[in-house]
Structures are given as structure tokens and as C-alpha cells.
Design an enzyme around this catalytic site. Structure first.
Site, PDB file in Angstrom:
ATOM      1  N   GLU A  60     -23.818  14.806  -3.460  1.00 18.37           N
ATOM      2  CA  GLU A  60     -23.747  14.606  -1.769  1.00 18.37           C
ATOM      3  C   GLU A  60     -22.468  15.859  -1.318  1.00 18.37           C
ATOM      4  OE1 GLU A  60     -23.957   9.691  -1.317  1.00 18.37           O
ATOM      5  OE2 GLU A  60     -21.261  10.522  -1.572  1.00 18.37           O
ATOM      6  N   HIS A  99     -46.039   0.509  12.181  1.00 14.52           N
ATOM      7  CA  HIS A  99     -46.354   2.398  12.523  1.00 14.52           C
ATOM      8  C   HIS A  99     -46.048   2.598  14.143  1.00 14.52           C
ATOM      9  CE1 HIS A  99     -49.905   5.066  11.512  1.00 14.52           C
ATOM     10  NE2 HIS A  99     -50.111   4.445  12.515  1.00 14.52           N
ATOM     11  N   GLY A 128     -22.977  16.178 -11.407  1.00 17.21           N
ATOM     12  CA  GLY A 128     -23.773  15.052 -11.488  1.00 17.21           C
ATOM     13  C   GLY A 128     -24.113  13.820 -11.183  1.00 17.21           C
ATOM     14  N   CYS A 188     -11.898   4.389   1.063  1.00 20.16           N
ATOM     15  CA  CYS A 188     -13.311   4.085   1.163  1.00 20.16           C
ATOM     16  C   CYS A 188     -13.198   4.583   2.810  1.00 20.16           C
ATOM     17  CB  CYS A 188     -13.886   2.767   1.571  1.00 20.16           C
ATOM     18  SG  CYS A 188     -15.404   2.284   2.541  1.00 20.16           S
ATOM     19  N   ALA A 232       3.918  -0.640  -5.501  1.00 24.37           N
ATOM     20  CA  ALA A 232       4.524  -1.960  -6.042  1.00 24.37           C
ATOM     21  C   ALA A 232       4.583  -1.873  -7.368  1.00 24.37           C
ATOM     22  CB  ALA A 232       3.542  -2.927  -6.122  1.00 24.37           C
ATOM     23  N   ARG A 235     -23.541  18.935 -16.938  1.00 24.50           N
ATOM     24  CA  ARG A 235     -23.688  19.153 -17.867  1.00 24.50           C
ATOM     25  C   ARG A 235     -24.574  18.581 -18.722  1.00 24.50           C
ATOM     26  NH1 ARG A 235     -18.624  15.857 -21.141  1.00 24.50           N
ATOM     27  NH2 ARG A 235     -18.529  13.829 -19.329  1.00 24.50           N
ATOM     28  N   THR A 251     -17.930  -0.073  -2.206  1.00 20.74           N
ATOM     29  CA  THR A 251     -16.863  -1.028  -1.032  1.00 20.74           C
ATOM     30  C   THR A 251     -17.470  -2.347  -1.280  1.00 20.74           C
ATOM     31  OG1 THR A 251     -16.048   1.028   0.092  1.00 20.74           O
ATOM     32  CG2 THR A 251     -16.914  -0.489   1.416  1.00 20.74           C
ATOM     33  N   LYS A 281     -17.100  11.021   4.740  1.00 21.98           N
ATOM     34  CA  LYS A 281     -18.347  11.498   4.452  1.00 21.98           C
ATOM     35  C   LYS A 281     -19.901  11.534   4.776  1.00 21.98           C
ATOM     36  CE  LYS A 281     -20.956   9.172   1.632  1.00 21.98           C
ATOM     37  NZ  LYS A 281     -21.026   8.568   0.445  1.00 21.98           N
ATOM     38  N   TYR A 339     -23.252  10.864  -7.550  1.00 18.68           N
ATOM     39  CA  TYR A 339     -23.463  10.711  -7.050  1.00 18.68           C
ATOM     40  C   TYR A 339     -22.190  11.765  -5.396  1.00 18.68           C
ATOM     41  CZ  TYR A 339     -20.566   6.993  -4.442  1.00 18.68           C
ATOM     42  OH  TYR A 339     -19.386   6.382  -4.120  1.00 18.68           O
ATOM     43  N   ALA A 372     -27.153   3.724  -1.720  1.00 20.51           N
ATOM     44  CA  ALA A 372     -27.805   5.501  -1.288  1.00 20.51           C
ATOM     45  C   ALA A 372     -27.153   6.391  -2.098  1.00 20.51           C
ATOM     46  CB  ALA A 372     -28.100   5.275   0.112  1.00 20.51           C
ATOM     47  N   ARG A 393     -27.973  10.364 -13.418  1.00 21.37           N
ATOM     48  CA  ARG A 393     -27.954   9.705 -14.470  1.00 21.37           C
ATOM     49  C   ARG A 393     -28.042   8.345 -14.171  1.00 21.37           C
ATOM     50  NH1 ARG A 393     -24.773   8.153 -18.579  1.00 21.37           N
ATOM     51  NH2 ARG A 393     -22.154   8.822 -17.401  1.00 21.37           N
ATOM     52  N   GLU A 453     -43.250   1.977   6.364  1.00 24.56           N
ATOM     53  CA  GLU A 453     -44.782   1.202   6.232  1.00 24.56           C
ATOM     54  C   GLU A 453     -45.350   1.132   4.790  1.00 24.56           C
ATOM     55  OE1 GLU A 453     -48.378   2.668   9.329  1.00 24.56           O
ATOM     56  OE2 GLU A 453     -47.159   3.645   9.605  1.00 24.56           O
ATOM     57  N   TYR A 471      -7.043  -1.475  10.484  1.00 27.46           N
ATOM     58  CA  TYR A 471      -7.482  -2.441   9.510  1.00 27.46           C
ATOM     59  C   TYR A 471      -5.770  -2.711   9.678  1.00 27.46           C
ATOM     60  CZ  TYR A 471     -11.285  -1.561   7.072  1.00 27.46           C
ATOM     61  OH  TYR A 471     -12.728  -1.378   6.458  1.00 27.46           O
ATOM     62  N   CYS A 491     -16.140   6.299   2.073  1.00 27.46           N
ATOM     63  CA  CYS A 491     -16.989   6.563   2.018  1.00 27.46           C
ATOM     64  C   CYS A 491     -16.907   7.247   3.693  1.00 27.46           C
ATOM     65  CB  CYS A 491     -17.735   4.628   2.878  1.00 27.46           C
ATOM     66  SG  CYS A 491     -17.199   3.780   1.169  1.00 27.46           S
ATOM     67  N   GLU A 505       1.125  -1.079  -0.012  1.00 23.62           N
ATOM     68  CA  GLU A 505      -0.013   0.656  -0.132  1.00 23.62           C
ATOM     69  C   GLU A 505       0.546   1.346   0.132  1.00 23.62           C
ATOM     70  OE1 GLU A 505      -3.557   1.352  -0.351  1.00 23.62           O
ATOM     71  OE2 GLU A 505      -2.359   3.336  -0.184  1.00 23.62           O
TER      72      GLU A 505
HETATM   73  C1  FAD Z   1     -15.166  10.620  -2.111  1.00 20.99           C
HETATM   74  C2  FAD Z   1     -15.993   9.401  -2.509  1.00 20.99           C
HETATM   75  C3  FAD Z   1     -16.819   8.777  -1.000  1.00 20.99           C
HETATM   76  C4  FAD Z   1     -17.290   7.508  -1.870  1.00 20.99           C
HETATM   77  N1  FAD Z   1     -19.365   6.810  -0.775  1.00 20.99           N
HETATM   78  C5  FAD Z   1     -19.204   5.443  -1.163  1.00 20.99           C
HETATM   79  C6  FAD Z   1     -20.647   4.897   0.150  1.00 20.99           C
HETATM   80  O1  FAD Z   1     -21.673   5.133   0.506  1.00 20.99           O
HETATM   81  N2  FAD Z   1     -20.277   3.641  -0.229  1.00 20.99           N
HETATM   82  C7  FAD Z   1     -20.260   2.967  -0.790  1.00 20.99           C
HETATM   83  O2  FAD Z   1     -20.138   1.806  -1.365  1.00 20.99           O
HETATM   84  N3  FAD Z   1     -18.778   3.536  -2.084  1.00 20.99           N
HETATM   85  C8  FAD Z   1     -18.298   4.910  -1.524  1.00 20.99           C
HETATM   86  N4  FAD Z   1     -17.592   5.735  -2.591  1.00 20.99           N
HETATM   87  C9  FAD Z   1     -16.649   4.453  -3.098  1.00 20.99           C
HETATM   88  C10 FAD Z   1     -15.679   3.852  -2.275  1.00 20.99           C
HETATM   89  O3  FAD Z   1     -13.991   4.551  -1.523  1.00 20.99           O
HETATM   90  C11 FAD Z   1     -15.150   2.486  -3.376  1.00 20.99           C
HETATM   91  O4  FAD Z   1     -15.522   1.545  -4.215  1.00 20.99           O
HETATM   92  C12 FAD Z   1     -13.944   1.482  -3.027  1.00 20.99           C
HETATM   93  O5  FAD Z   1     -12.741   2.254  -1.789  1.00 20.99           O
HETATM   94  C13 FAD Z   1     -12.747   0.551  -3.486  1.00 20.99           C
HETATM   95  O6  FAD Z   1     -11.694   0.327  -2.835  1.00 20.99           O
HETATM   96  P1  FAD Z   1     -10.675  -0.438  -3.928  1.00 20.99           P
HETATM   97  O7  FAD Z   1     -10.045  -1.782  -2.969  1.00 20.99           O
HETATM   98  O8  FAD Z   1     -11.240  -1.228  -5.320  1.00 20.99           O
HETATM   99  O9  FAD Z   1     -10.016   0.660  -3.806  1.00 20.99           O
HETATM  100  P2  FAD Z   1      -9.568   2.017  -3.100  1.00 20.99           P
HETATM  101  O10 FAD Z   1     -10.242   2.123  -2.025  1.00 20.99           O
HETATM  102  O11 FAD Z   1      -9.004   2.644  -3.951  1.00 20.99           O
HETATM  103  O12 FAD Z   1      -8.089   0.913  -2.925  1.00 20.99           O
HETATM  104  C14 FAD Z   1      -6.764   0.859  -3.908  1.00 20.99           C
HETATM  105  C15 FAD Z   1      -5.037   1.300  -2.928  1.00 20.99           C
HETATM  106  O13 FAD Z   1      -4.505   0.724  -4.085  1.00 20.99           O
HETATM  107  C16 FAD Z   1      -3.466   1.912  -3.479  1.00 20.99           C
HETATM  108  N5  FAD Z   1      -2.579   1.729  -4.756  1.00 20.99           N
HETATM  109  C17 FAD Z   1      -2.693   1.718  -6.100  1.00 20.99           C
HETATM  110  N6  FAD Z   1      -1.534   1.905  -7.037  1.00 20.99           N
HETATM  111  C18 FAD Z   1      -0.613   1.037  -6.113  1.00 20.99           C
HETATM  112  C19 FAD Z   1       0.971   0.721  -6.313  1.00 20.99           C
HETATM  113  N7  FAD Z   1       0.859   1.059  -7.183  1.00 20.99           N
HETATM  114  N8  FAD Z   1       1.031   0.001  -5.279  1.00 20.99           N
HETATM  115  C20 FAD Z   1       0.968  -0.379  -4.004  1.00 20.99           C
HETATM  116  N9  FAD Z   1      -0.631   0.542  -3.464  1.00 20.99           N
HETATM  117  C21 FAD Z   1      -0.768   1.532  -4.806  1.00 20.99           C
HETATM  118  C22 FAD Z   1      -4.277   2.960  -3.046  1.00 20.99           C
HETATM  119  O14 FAD Z   1      -3.331   4.045  -2.276  1.00 20.99           O
HETATM  120  C23 FAD Z   1      -5.561   2.856  -2.275  1.00 20.99           C
HETATM  121  O15 FAD Z   1      -5.242   2.930  -0.802  1.00 20.99           O
HETATM  122  C24 FAD Z   1     -16.919   6.516  -2.159  1.00 20.99           C
HETATM  123  C25 FAD Z   1     -15.420   6.826  -2.541  1.00 20.99           C
HETATM  124  C26 FAD Z   1     -15.501   8.380  -2.919  1.00 20.99           C
HETATM  125  C27 FAD Z   1     -14.573   8.946  -3.732  1.00 20.99           C
END
Ligand code: FAD
Length: 462
Positions: free
Chosen positions: A188, A442, A182, A43, A115, A205, A317, A51, A184, A347, A211, A447, A99, A48, A35
Site C-alpha cells: 500500500e 448494469h 511483501g 487504526c 500500565a 525476500r 480493525t 493510510k 499489504y 482489502a 503471501r 455485475e 473516541y 487504517c 492509554e
Molecule cells: C499502516 C497500517 C495500516 C493498516 N490498515 C488497516 C486497514 O486498512 N484495515 C484494517 O482492518 N486494519 C488495518 N490495520 C491494522 C489495524 O490498525 C489493527 O489491526 C488494529 O488497530 C488493532 O487494534 P488493537 O486495539 O488490537 O491495537 P492498537 O490499535 O495498536 O491499540 C493498542 C493500544 O495500546 C496502547 N498500549 C500499548 N501498551 C500499553 C501499556 N502498557 N499501557 C497503556 N497503553 C498501552 C498503544 O499505545 C495503542 O494505542 C493497519 C495497520 C497499520 C500499521
């Protein structure tokens, strides 16, 4: 015994990578994870969770105002942005530690490093400068906010704008903000800033926000934003952005010049595959740079998989986590399992919020269903005494032939909490008759979902 350093190397410690690495390790694999930034990924660190904490903060403005109808008098409420940021950062740091601890406890080796591919089985840890090998590799690198319109149109002055990444760390709360987008995330943040007392304008736009969502939900949100005093400008996009003095000025293709203290771009996200050198491993990318995968999340290289946002399937997520669990079953438990992308509850945390599961009216018709639609709009009980002009909308889309509920759409307070449970019913293939046979709770807004006896209208596919 394999001659590789690890059985699995996971690139990315976000929702997808964390879950996949833990499950593979629990299945007995020797696993490492890189990482480059902070464990937990988008997230936890800038998506998430922070936010939703901001959303909670923004709701207090309504609560203070609504309290008067119930006999409360509250002194003039004051909001302190630095306090919110500090408390949010503390909570995010706590979660990041949890985590990290959980991944380590599963026996996964963590590299705080970037990496990149060197060959099909070798990755280079960029800062450490050394190479590691693995039998299988999982790409879980997520995505990032883009500053480009479409595929290549860079907005002149776009670098003066913030994205959601920076919105979580603004040194001061702006008085006026202009949000572009436009989807989420744009909506938000527009509501978060508005709730915190910022003068908000939104430029999009398209002809209507959100959408892909059901038309009634899109219309209800648009009306609500107008009532709340958010300025929504549709059918226009930025042509240039300039800084003069302390203000930013955005010009649009419709000839507007909008002055603001901050401009936030929420116009799309791009997969994190740049500089990953996937070509050295024989991994194909799609047009937007996403990793192309088959239904088991396998890439064009047989031993390399990709999950989560980097594959540009569904960017949520719980889907990243679901894909991770399917990957571990497929690659390490001998049970090939394809992730399901149907009936995903989702949501939009606007104020009030939106909860959706299943098909919109348009989608159901597009898939050839003849549908019965049950729709209800009403003033929630809470607002009978607050005087707030806020209506709730509930809508069920039912397949006329089978009586199955194909979609449920809610706009109103508590929609997200309600829709999670409706998701269980849809997953079980519930029919409208079963909804009707369910005893109502109720008094509640939910409901309404089990008491809509009279259909509003029917539609046949074109
Ligand atoms: C503002 C915002 C609000 C959101 N709200 C919601 C919500 O309410 N509900 C919901 O379900 N989802 C929400 N999402 C979406 C959700 O955050 C993502 O779908 C989820 O985090 C995807 O997980 P992931 O593991 O695929 O990617 P990520 O969580 O982005 O993890 C990828 C990781 O890889 C690392 N990385 C990238 N390249 C390299 C590399 N070459 N070497 C080492 N590390 C690397 C990055 O640093 C990152 O930490 C939101 C997203 C945003 C931006």
C-alpha cells in the site's frame, strides 16, 4: 461488593480496548482504561484511517491523467505534501477527540498512562506511579513495526530506516523511496508514494508478494506494478544500510546496491508485550511474544483476557472490534461467545485495489474441496476511453459438491467496496446458483460476479 478498584481494567485504547471498555461499562461494570499514547490506537492514529487518506491523495494522479480521454484538459497538477499532512493531522485529532468523548460518555475512567502488571490483580500506572486493582483485566496493547528480519536478524543500519509510523510524518516527500516487505502495508505504501510522484522500489525476500493471497491476485498485482513503473525486486533482502551524504544505500544479499532518499521497513509487526511484565500475573506468551488465548480470548490466567493484534490472530480493525464485543458478552453479559475468524472480507489498498473474502484456490484444495473456478479478466468500461492499460480480475471459487461459493477475489477499481457485500453472501452460505440467479446491475464491474456462467476449470485436492 468487590474489594477491587475496578471490575475491569483495560490496557490499551485502540480499536479493541475502546470497544471492550465501552461495552463492559454499558453492561454495568466499573471500568478503567489506560492509554500511553493517543486514544484510538493504531487504526485511527497511524494505521487504517491516515493510510486511506493517503491512498485517496495518491489516486488523483491517475484521475488527472485519465480525464484527458473524457475531454478534460487539466493544467499541470501540483502536489503539496505539507498540506496533505496538515489536513490529515487535523482529521486524526478530530477522530481522537470523538473516541475519547465516547469512552468517557460510557462512564469509563481514562488514564493517559502506561500500565504494567505488578501482580495478577494489580497494575502500576508508570507515570503517575500509583497502583490500581481490578477483578478482571483485558490486555489490548496491539503491536508495533519491527526492524528485525525473522526472529533475530537485526539489519545493520536498520535504524536509518523509517517504518509506517514515521511515514505519516515525513518532513518532506522523498524523491526516491525503497520499501522493504511483501505484505499489504509495504504494497500500500509503495503505491501511495508512487501515486504522489515518488520513484519507488520494493525489495521482498519471497518469490511473490502478498503471501497467503490467491495466486492469480498475486500475479495480477505484480504485473500491474511493473506496468505502472514500480521497481519490484524479489528474492532478495537487505544485508546492510549506510548513509553517505544525503543518500541512503541499501546492499542486498543478491549484490545490489540501491540508492534512495528514504528506506521504509514494512517487514513485520511484533506484539506489544515487552515490559508489560505479564509473567507477574501468570499470563503465558507465545514464541513471537503474543499473548496466548483460548477460543474465548482468555489467557492462562483465568481472570485476564487478551484481544486484538497483541494475540496475533487476525490483525485487522474489524476483528479487534469483533473480539471486543465477544469478550464483553463472555465476561460481563453471561453469554460465552467465541469470536469467529471465518470469511473475513479484507482489502489491499494498492492502485488498483484488491478485495478478498473466503478461501483462495490453494486453501480450498488444502481443505479437501473439489472446486470449480470461475475467472474473468477484462478492461473496465472507464478505461476504454482513458487508454490506461489496466485489467480487472474477478474470481469465484466454488465447492463442486455443495455449489457453495468458498471464495471471491477481485483485483480492480472498487474491489474493496464490492467485497464487503460479497461477504454478506458468503456469510449466508450463498451458492453459485444463487449468484447466477441474482439480477446484474448494469453497467458496473461488479455485475461480472453474477454473470460468469462458464466455469474456467475444475481442480481436485492432491
Ligand atoms: C499502516 C497500517 C495500516 C493498516 N490498515 C488497516 C486497514 O486498512 N484495515 C484494517 O482492518 N486494519 C488495518 N490495520 C491494522 C489495524 O490498525 C489493527 O489491526 C488494529 O488497530 C488493532 O487494534 P488493537 O486495539 O488490537 O491495537 P492498537 O490499535 O495498536 O491499540 C493498542 C493500544 O495500546 C496502547 N498500549 C500499548 N501498551 C500499553 C501499556 N502498557 N499501557 C497503556 N497503553 C498501552 C498503544 O499505545 C495503542 O494505542 C493497519 C495497520 C497499520 C500499521
Amino acid at each position: 461488593m468487590t474489594h477491587f478498584d475496578y471490575d475491569l481494567f483495560v490496557i490499551g485504547g485502540g480499536s479493541a480496548g475502546v470497544r471492550a471498555s465501552r461495552m463492559a461499562a454499558q453492561a454495568g461494570a466499573r471500568v478503567a482504561l489506560a492509554e500511553e499514547w493517543r486514544m484510538g490506537g493504531t487504526c485511527v492514529i497511524r494505521g487504517c484511517i491516515p493510510k486511506k487518506l493517503f491512498v485517496y491523495a495518491s489516486h488523483f494522479a491517475d484521475d488527472f491523467a485519465d480525464a484527458a480521454g473524457y475531454g478534460w484538459s487539466v493544467g499541470e497538477p501540483k502536489f503539496d505534501w505539507p498540506t496533505l499532512l496538515a489536513n490529515k493531522d487535523k482529521e486524526i485529532a478530530r477522530l481522537e477527540a470523538v473516541y475519547t468523548r465516547n469512552v468517557k460518555a460510557a462512564g469509563v475512567a481514562i488514564f493517559a498512562d502506561r500500565a504494567v502488571f505488578e501482580d495478577p490483580h494489580t497494575l502500576r500506572l508508570v507515570n503517575e506511579g500509583r497502583a490500581v486493582t481490578a477483578e478482571k483485566i483485558l490486555i489490548a496493547t496491539g503491536n508495533r513495526p519491527t526492524r528485525e528480519l525473522g526472529t533475530s536478524h537485526v539489519i545493520p543500519g536498520g535504524n536509518l530506516c523509517i517504518t509506517s509510523n514515521e511515514a505519516f510524518h515525513l518532513a518532506a516527500l522523498p524523491k526516491r523511496i525503497l520499501v522493504a516487505g511483501g505484505g499489504y502495508i509495504a504494497l500500500e505504501f509503495a503505491h501511495i508514494f508512487h501515486g504522489l510522484g515518488v520513484d519507488v522500489s520494493l525489495v521482498y525476500r519471497g518469490e511473490k508478494v502478498l503471501r497467503g493471497f490467491d495466486e492469480d491476485i498475486r500475479d495480477a498485482l505484480h504485473d500491474s506494478m511493473k506496468k505502472r513503473g514500480l521497481h519490484v525486486m524479489l528474492g532478495c533482502e537487505f544485508t546492510r544500510i549506510e548513509k553517505r551524504g544525503n543518500s541512503l544505500y541499501a546492499e542486498t544479499n543478491k549484490g545490489h546496491v540501491i540508492e534512495a532518499d528514504a528506506i521504509m521497513l514494512a517487514i513485520g509487526r511484533a506484539p506489544n508485550t515487552e515490559m508489560l511484565h505479564v509473567e507477574k500475573a501468570g499470563v503465558d506468551l507465545g514464541k513471537r511474544g503474543e499473548v496466548v488465548v483460548d477460543r474465548y480470548s482468555r489467557t492462562s490466567a483465568e481472570h485476564i483476557y487478551a484481544i486484538g493484534d497483541v494475540t496475533d490472530r487476525v490483525q485487522l480493525t474489524p476483528i479487534a472490534i469483533h473480539e471486543a464485543m465477544c469478550f464483553a458478552k463472555t465476561a460481563f453479559e453471561g453469554k460465552p461467545t467465541a469470536p469467529e475468524h471465518m470469511n473475513i472480507p479484507s482489502a489491499v489498498f494498492t492502485t488498483p485495489e484488491i478485495g478478498v473474502v473466503g478461501m483462495s484456490e490453494m486453501k480450498a484444495l488444502g481443505m479437501g474441496h473439489t472446486i470449480d473456478v470461475y475467472k474473468s479478466t477484462f478492461t473496465p468500461l472507464r478505461h476504454t476511453m482513458t487508454g490506461r492499460d489496466e485489467r480487472m480480475l474477478m474470481k469465484l471459487i466454488v465447492d463442486q459438491k455443495t455449489d457453495k461459493v468458498l471464495g471471491c477475489h477481485i483485483f480492480g477499481h472498487g474491489a474493496a467496496e464490492i467485497i464487503q457485500v460479497v461477504g454478506v453472501a458468503l456469510k449466508m452460505g450463498a451458492t453459485k446458483t444463487q449468484f447466477d440467479a441474482t439480477i446484474a446491475l448494469h453497467p458496473s464491474a461488479a455485475e461480472e460476479l453474477v454473470t460468469m456462467r462458464t466455469k474456467s476449470y475444475s481442480k481436485v485436492p492432491a
